[in-house]
Design a protein around this motif. Structure first.
Motif, PDB file in Angstrom:
ATOM      1  N   LEU A  99       9.865   6.343  -6.757  1.00  0.00           N
ATOM      2  CA  LEU A  99       9.694   5.085  -7.490  1.00  0.00           C
ATOM      3  C   LEU A  99      10.698   4.044  -7.005  1.00  0.00           C
ATOM      4  O   LEU A  99      10.365   2.859  -6.844  1.00  0.00           O
ATOM      5  CB  LEU A  99       9.849   5.315  -8.997  1.00  0.00           C
ATOM      6  CG  LEU A  99       8.673   5.971  -9.707  1.00  0.00           C
ATOM      7  CD1 LEU A  99       9.034   6.253 -11.164  1.00  0.00           C
ATOM      8  CD2 LEU A  99       7.427   5.081  -9.644  1.00  0.00           C
ATOM      9  N   GLY A 100      11.927   4.482  -6.772  1.00  0.00           N
ATOM     10  CA  GLY A 100      12.936   3.571  -6.247  1.00  0.00           C
ATOM     11  C   GLY A 100      12.556   3.024  -4.886  1.00  0.00           C
ATOM     12  O   GLY A 100      12.707   1.823  -4.614  1.00  0.00           O
ATOM     13  N   GLN A 101      12.035   3.883  -4.022  1.00  0.00           N
ATOM     14  CA  GLN A 101      11.598   3.439  -2.700  1.00  0.00           C
ATOM     15  C   GLN A 101      10.425   2.471  -2.809  1.00  0.00           C
ATOM     16  O   GLN A 101      10.319   1.507  -2.031  1.00  0.00           O
ATOM     17  CB  GLN A 101      11.207   4.638  -1.836  1.00  0.00           C
ATOM     18  CG  GLN A 101      12.357   5.576  -1.499  1.00  0.00           C
ATOM     19  CD  GLN A 101      13.436   4.882  -0.684  1.00  0.00           C
ATOM     20  OE1 GLN A 101      14.352   4.262  -1.224  1.00  0.00           O
ATOM     21  NE2 GLN A 101      13.337   4.971   0.625  1.00  0.00           N
ATOM     22  N   ALA A 102       9.547   2.721  -3.765  1.00  0.00           N
ATOM     23  CA  ALA A 102       8.410   1.810  -3.974  1.00  0.00           C
ATOM     24  C   ALA A 102       8.897   0.411  -4.317  1.00  0.00           C
ATOM     25  O   ALA A 102       8.407  -0.591  -3.768  1.00  0.00           O
ATOM     26  CB  ALA A 102       7.502   2.353  -5.076  1.00  0.00           C
ATOM     27  N   PHE A 103       9.879   0.326  -5.188  1.00  0.00           N
ATOM     28  CA  PHE A 103      10.376  -0.989  -5.589  1.00  0.00           C
ATOM     29  C   PHE A 103      11.153  -1.663  -4.459  1.00  0.00           C
ATOM     30  O   PHE A 103      11.129  -2.898  -4.342  1.00  0.00           O
ATOM     31  CB  PHE A 103      11.199  -0.876  -6.865  1.00  0.00           C
ATOM     32  CG  PHE A 103      10.345  -0.853  -8.099  1.00  0.00           C
ATOM     33  CD1 PHE A 103       9.885  -2.038  -8.653  1.00  0.00           C
ATOM     34  CD2 PHE A 103       9.951   0.342  -8.677  1.00  0.00           C
ATOM     35  CE1 PHE A 103       9.060  -2.032  -9.770  1.00  0.00           C
ATOM     36  CE2 PHE A 103       9.132   0.362  -9.793  1.00  0.00           C
ATOM     37  CZ  PHE A 103       8.685  -0.831 -10.352  1.00  0.00           C
TER      38      PHE A 103
ATOM     39  N   ALA B 154       0.837  -1.205   0.000  1.00  0.00           N
ATOM     40  CA  ALA B 154       0.000   0.000   0.000  1.00  0.00           C
ATOM     41  C   ALA B 154       0.872   1.255   0.000  1.00  0.00           C
ATOM     42  O   ALA B 154       0.555   2.249  -0.664  1.00  0.00           O
ATOM     43  CB  ALA B 154      -0.924  -0.005   1.212  1.00  0.00           C
ATOM     44  N   THR B 155       1.978   1.201   0.743  1.00  0.00           N
ATOM     45  CA  THR B 155       2.919   2.325   0.738  1.00  0.00           C
ATOM     46  C   THR B 155       3.556   2.478  -0.638  1.00  0.00           C
ATOM     47  O   THR B 155       3.704   3.602  -1.146  1.00  0.00           O
ATOM     48  CB  THR B 155       4.006   2.109   1.805  1.00  0.00           C
ATOM     49  OG1 THR B 155       3.396   1.929   3.080  1.00  0.00           O
ATOM     50  CG2 THR B 155       4.955   3.293   1.859  1.00  0.00           C
ATOM     51  N   ALA B 156       3.918   1.358  -1.242  1.00  0.00           N
ATOM     52  CA  ALA B 156       4.496   1.396  -2.590  1.00  0.00           C
ATOM     53  C   ALA B 156       3.517   2.005  -3.589  1.00  0.00           C
ATOM     54  O   ALA B 156       3.901   2.789  -4.463  1.00  0.00           O
ATOM     55  CB  ALA B 156       4.892  -0.009  -3.032  1.00  0.00           C
ATOM     56  N   VAL B 157       2.240   1.646  -3.456  1.00  0.00           N
ATOM     57  CA  VAL B 157       1.204   2.204  -4.336  1.00  0.00           C
ATOM     58  C   VAL B 157       1.150   3.724  -4.207  1.00  0.00           C
ATOM     59  O   VAL B 157       1.096   4.458  -5.204  1.00  0.00           O
ATOM     60  CB  VAL B 157      -0.177   1.595  -4.002  1.00  0.00           C
ATOM     61  CG1 VAL B 157      -1.300   2.394  -4.655  1.00  0.00           C
ATOM     62  CG2 VAL B 157      -0.248   0.144  -4.469  1.00  0.00           C
TER      63      VAL B 157
ATOM     64  N   LEU C 116      13.319  14.387 -10.321  1.00  0.00           N
ATOM     65  CA  LEU C 116      14.283  13.543  -9.624  1.00  0.00           C
ATOM     66  C   LEU C 116      13.711  12.975  -8.325  1.00  0.00           C
ATOM     67  O   LEU C 116      13.962  11.807  -7.984  1.00  0.00           O
ATOM     68  CB  LEU C 116      15.559  14.326  -9.343  1.00  0.00           C
ATOM     69  CG  LEU C 116      16.364  14.706 -10.601  1.00  0.00           C
ATOM     70  CD1 LEU C 116      17.509  15.629 -10.241  1.00  0.00           C
ATOM     71  CD2 LEU C 116      16.891  13.460 -11.302  1.00  0.00           C
ATOM     72  N   VAL C 117      12.923  13.758  -7.612  1.00  0.00           N
ATOM     73  CA  VAL C 117      12.303  13.235  -6.390  1.00  0.00           C
ATOM     74  C   VAL C 117      11.227  12.209  -6.750  1.00  0.00           C
ATOM     75  O   VAL C 117      11.055  11.210  -6.038  1.00  0.00           O
ATOM     76  CB  VAL C 117      11.727  14.380  -5.534  1.00  0.00           C
ATOM     77  CG1 VAL C 117      10.908  13.823  -4.363  1.00  0.00           C
ATOM     78  CG2 VAL C 117      12.859  15.241  -4.999  1.00  0.00           C
TER      79      VAL C 117
END
Length: 335
Positions: free
Chosen positions: A128-132, A82-85, A122-123
């Motif tokens: 997106l990186g944190q989501a993955f 859910a956080t990744a979403v 860039l942010v």
């Protein structure tokens, strides 16, 4: 396992029951959002917090939490996904505002207006990186596959929209392909997560289809509200899509149904980007008088009905009825 026979649930048009039913998990999501948005680079949490804390309804993460609960999931993977979403959604908003040159988002100046386009892009990439990273932490290759495909699809939708920007000849098929990719794909991933996490992948196609049809209905109403919503409630200026040259469904329908003078108006505003004072009220009159807004609403209700049919294939229970409320909300909201 075979789903029990059930009639399609009815939707009351409210998200409060879903919000209440997943409130404890949503608070964990909010804490994880803050934790993973942190960075030694001060600009990153500043920009992320500017948008994440600006009052979004968290519909997509709530759907992930709700569908996990629907299938009896008891781990912590639902909170991570859910956080990744929400990170993926926030990243797309940051990128969208740069591409569209938007000035407002959720009632505040868009991040690009404060920190600039480069920082916003860039942010968005950082989020997106944190989501993955969160997806990997869940340890489900099936979930990772669903969300990585959604990320690629969303990017394709962005490029497709850019390729057809300020062009009234792209047609309805192009428009539908754009919103299917840009909006519906993430809704579909969000609702597919529950059965995947719960080991009920047999239900994944139905829940994925539910999210997709819900996302299409949601975006169609968004495009209607751009002409008749309230700026304070919307968090953006009414008519922003017109100013940005977006050929949304109401515009395409009004253009096709209008007379020569109407078409000249749309060509000036959309294709040449020449929007004058008073053009937004004129556009509102045209989309109403041609029945374009009513037709867009009708199509949104059609997708909502299909979403409810998809959801009816899930096990009949109170949680399913709560999730069905979101469908009614999507097509009846005023902002």
């Amino acid at each position: 396992m075979t789903a029990p026979a059930a009639t399609a649930p009815s939707a009351s048009g409210d998200i409060d029951r879903l919000s209440s039913s997943v409130a404890d998990r949503l608070s964990e999501v909010n804490a994880l959002i803050l934790e993973h948005a942190g960075s030694d680079v001060a600009m990153i949490p500043a920009i992320a917090d500017h948008l994440i804390s600006s009052g979004g309804k968290r519909i997509r993460p709530m759907l992930t939490l709700g569908t996990a609960k629907l299938f009896g999931y008891e781990g912590d993977g639902d909170v991570k996904l859910a956080t990744a979403v929400e990170y993926m959604h926030t990243a797309t908003l940051l990128h969208d505002d740069v591409v569209d040159e938007s000035a407002m988002r959720r009632g505040r100046p868009a991040a690009r207006m404060i920190w600039g386009n480069q920082a916003s892009v860039l942010v968005g990439d950082f989020l997106l990186g944190q989501a993955f990273k969160l997806m990997v932490a869940v340890g489900s290759l099936e979930a990772l596959d669903v969300f990585s495909r959604a990320a690629a699809t969303i990017s394709e939708g962005e490029v497709r929209q850019l390729a057809g920007a300020k062009n009234l000849s792209v047609g309805e098929a192009h428009y539908m392909a754009v919103i299917d990719a840009k909006t519906a794909a993430l809704f579909a991933a969000a609702t597919a997560a529950g059965p995947i996490l719960a080991g009920a992948s047999a239900y994944r196609p139905s829940l994925e289809s539910f999210g997709r049809h819900l996302g299409l209905a949601f975006q169609l109403i968004d495009d209607v509200l751009d002409f008749e919503g309230d700026a304070g409630a919307l968090g953006k200026n009414v008519g922003d899509d017109l100013r940005e040259g977006k050929a949304t469904l109401p515009v395409l329908l009004a253009y096709a149904r209008g007379d020569a003078a109407d078409r000249a108006f749309w060509e000036r505003c959309i294709e040449r980007g020449d929007v004058e004072d008073g053009d937004v009220p004129t556009a509102v009159v045209l989309v109403r008088s041609t029945g374009a807004l009513d037709e867009a609403r009708r199509r949104a209700r059609g997708f909502a009905d299909r979403a409810l049919q998809d959801l009816s294939r899930a096990p009949a229970c109170h949680m399913r009825d709560i999730i069905a409320d979101v469908v009614g909300f999507a097509v009846s909201r005023l902002h």
